[in-house]
Design an enzyme around this catalytic site. Structure first.
Site, PDB file in Angstrom:
ATOM      1  N   HIS A  53     -33.537  23.854  53.774  1.00  0.00           N
ATOM      2  CA  HIS A  53     -34.412  24.212  54.902  1.00  0.00           C
ATOM      3  C   HIS A  53     -34.275  23.177  56.017  1.00  0.00           C
ATOM      4  O   HIS A  53     -34.913  22.115  55.960  1.00  0.00           O
ATOM      5  CB  HIS A  53     -35.868  24.294  54.445  1.00  0.00           C
ATOM      6  CG  HIS A  53     -36.173  25.480  53.598  1.00  0.00           C
ATOM      7  ND1 HIS A  53     -36.562  26.689  54.120  1.00  0.00           N
ATOM      8  CD2 HIS A  53     -36.124  25.646  52.247  1.00  0.00           C
ATOM      9  CE1 HIS A  53     -36.757  27.555  53.147  1.00  0.00           C
ATOM     10  NE2 HIS A  53     -36.497  26.949  51.999  1.00  0.00           N
TER      11      HIS A  53
ATOM     12  N   GLU B  19     -35.523  23.321  58.872  1.00  0.00           N
ATOM     13  CA  GLU B  19     -36.690  23.361  59.755  1.00  0.00           C
ATOM     14  C   GLU B  19     -37.809  22.407  59.347  1.00  0.00           C
ATOM     15  O   GLU B  19     -38.722  22.145  60.143  1.00  0.00           O
ATOM     16  CB  GLU B  19     -37.243  24.791  59.843  1.00  0.00           C
ATOM     17  CG  GLU B  19     -37.880  25.338  58.561  1.00  0.00           C
ATOM     18  CD  GLU B  19     -36.908  26.001  57.614  1.00  0.00           C
ATOM     19  OE1 GLU B  19     -37.353  26.837  56.796  1.00  0.00           O
ATOM     20  OE2 GLU B  19     -35.701  25.683  57.662  1.00  0.00           O
TER      21      GLU B  19
ATOM     22  N   CYS C  44     -31.859  29.622  53.166  1.00  0.00           N
ATOM     23  CA  CYS C  44     -32.376  29.785  51.808  1.00  0.00           C
ATOM     24  C   CYS C  44     -32.240  31.245  51.353  1.00  0.00           C
ATOM     25  O   CYS C  44     -31.130  31.699  51.078  1.00  0.00           O
ATOM     26  CB  CYS C  44     -33.820  29.294  51.722  1.00  0.00           C
ATOM     27  SG  CYS C  44     -34.365  29.018  50.022  1.00  0.00           S
TER      28      CYS C  44
END
Length: 511
Positions: free
Chosen positions: A169, A171, A79
């Site tokens: 993202h 994660e 990002c």
């Protein structure tokens, strides 16, 4: 030598999730603020740049020398990290015409690129940014798109080491195969071996404690919780009888907890002394209703008791603590370093006052990792799966003035609540549960008599690490049993309510 990945934190709310995902790959990683100097050594295998609430185009936007890093190691920008990389390599980042937030699906994935191995077309990912890349960096090539973002993922060619950017993202759980993408970077691109295990951590930590402490003595305060218990067990494994543990009863523990915990620790072979200081705390809390005032009295009283016990021992050189990684991260914000770790994770100014050095065997671990270490050490579930309990204890679960009578009332109600959660198979599904005695009395009817008694609030949340939390969806029929049991058996409480607030905006504890 333990291999590691460094995560540079630019202030993203998801930075800890990156670390957790990497750790779950059995690869050690550390989070450091973006402004901190990276210590390059043979153990460091790669660098991940986190997201950020900042814009790369704003004045004084956080920045790092990505080119210098990439000259030494593979770099993955997520990002903000991807947008910063683009800007530093002469690409263009501009404000999005509409904020790109939420689910998106990858398409046109370039076949053969390592970062996208095992990722199918239309794989769901999570976006969260207000800026977007409008012009690729020099020598960059697109390796994935979405319907709305033509440059969702890119790599820059002809660099000393792989240099990759993702505008999504990986994660977060909403990115369906995000862990695969991180594995592709950490294992296949950086070459990490996935050898960071609980057994290896125990062996390495015990050796490190022996080297640090030698034949000197360590004193430690225990609480019965998982952090202090696992930390004490590791220290004890390293130095045996040279660890001296103190368990203070401040009168604000759960029902029977003082005796139960002391008995449990005896089974572990720990050298522990129990100190009943409840009357001291009750006296000092008289007339105090302010939450912060209560915390200071309880914290200060604990330091006094602990200090008085510590000075009775001779040749103490070290103070053991159950500090865990989230405490360390929170103490070094990307907005500037802070000197404090959560107050209930240290013993005030004792290290300086008594000239003690700290032994913190868990300071690199998340809570779930601490539990895994505890399992590996063979600790009972009564220690490992115990819910977190605040340092000030029931003192901050009694709103308003704390008295011995209110403590006894809350202890009885809390014991019924926790026992019934266990009995109905709910306890292990919950991160933290507790009862709060409210300074509110209401009218009730019991038999043919009116009552005017206290209201009790039940709190239960689900969470991974306590940083965010959702209220636990306990079945109504279980809540009904709990309410009925408390009202019938605890004289002084005639109304039970359930807190359905999430964190944020609410906190887990009420005070």
């Amino acid at each position: 030598m333990t291999e590691k990945i460094i995560i540079l934190d630019f202030g993203s709310q998801y930075t800890q999730l990156i670390a957790r995902n990497v750790r779950e790959l059995n690869v050690y990683c550390e989070i450091i603020p973006f402004y901190e100097e990276i210590k390059y050594d043979p153990s460091l295998k790669g660098i991940i740049l986190s997201g950020s609430p900042s814009s790369v185009n704003q004045e004084n936007a956080p920045t790092v020398d990505v080119k210098a890093m990439n000259a030494k190691l593979p770099v993955l920008g997520i990002c903000y990290g991807a947008q910063l990389t683009t800007k530093l390599y002469n690409g263009k980042v501009e404000k999005s015409s509409s904020r790109e937030y939420g689910r998106a699906r990858l398409c046109n994935i370039r076949p053969g690129h390592t970062i996208m191995q095992g990722i199918a077309d239309q794989n769901q990912v999570w976006m969260s940014h207000a800026d977007t890349i409008t012009e690729l960096a020099e020598n960059a090539e697109v390796i994935a798109q979405t319907d709305s973002i033509p440059m969702a993922a890119f790599s820059i060619k002809d660099t000393p080491n792989p240099l990759i950017g993702l505008q999504f993202h990986p994660e977060v759980t909403h990115s369906n195969n995000g862990k695969t993408i991180l594995k592709n970077f950490v294992v296949d691109i950086c070459g990490c071996v996935q050898s960071w295990t609980s057994a290896g951590y125990i062996k390495q930590t015990v050796e490190a404690i022996r080297e640090q402490v030698g034949d000197k003595k360590v004193i430690m305060a225990l609480s019965g919780g998982v952090d202090s218990t696992v930390a004490a067990t590791l220290i004890h494994k390293a130095i045996g009888k040279n660890l001296f543990c103190i368990f203070v009863d401040n009168g604000l523990l759960r029902k029977n907890e003082f005796n139960d915990v002391l008995e449990s620790y005896k089974v572990l072979g720990l050298n522990i002394k129990g100190v009943d200081a409840s009357s001291k705390f009750y006296n000092e809390l008289k007339g105090v209703s302010n939450p912060e005032g209560k915390r200071k009295i309880i914290g200060g009283g604990f330091i006094d008791v602990f200090h008085d016990e510590a000075v009775l021992l001779t040749d103490i050189s070290f103070l053991g603590q159950g500090t865990i990684y989230p405490d360390v991260i929170e103490s070094v914000s990307v907005n500037g370093p802070s000197a404090t770790i959560k107050s209930h994770h240290n013993v005030g100014g004792l290290p300086e006052k008594m000239h003690l050095q700290l032994v913190e065997p868990l300071r690199s671990l998340f809570k779930d990792e601490v539990r895994r270490i505890g399992h590996e050490l063979g600790l009972a579930d009564s220690f490992i799966m115990r819910h977190p309990f605040p340092g000030p204890g029931l003192g901050i679960r009694i709103l308003g003035e704390v008295t011995e009578e209110k403590v006894k009332l809350l202890q009885e109600a809390d014991a019924i609540y926790i026992n019934l959660l266990k009995e109905h198979g709910q306890y292990d599904k919950i991160w933290q549960a507790g009862a709060i005695l409210l300074p509110v009395q209401s009218v009730g009817v019991m038999g043919d008599e009116r009552t005017y008694e206290y209201t009790l609030a039940l709190r239960a949340v689900t969470s991974i690490d306590g940083m965010t939390a959702d209220w636990a969806h306990i079945p109504y029929e279980v809540l009904a049993v709990i309410s009925n049991e408390i009202i019938n058996k605890v004289k002084g409480i005639n109304r039970v309510v359930y807190d359905i607030s999430s964190k944020p905006p609410a906190t887990i504890e009420w005070e």
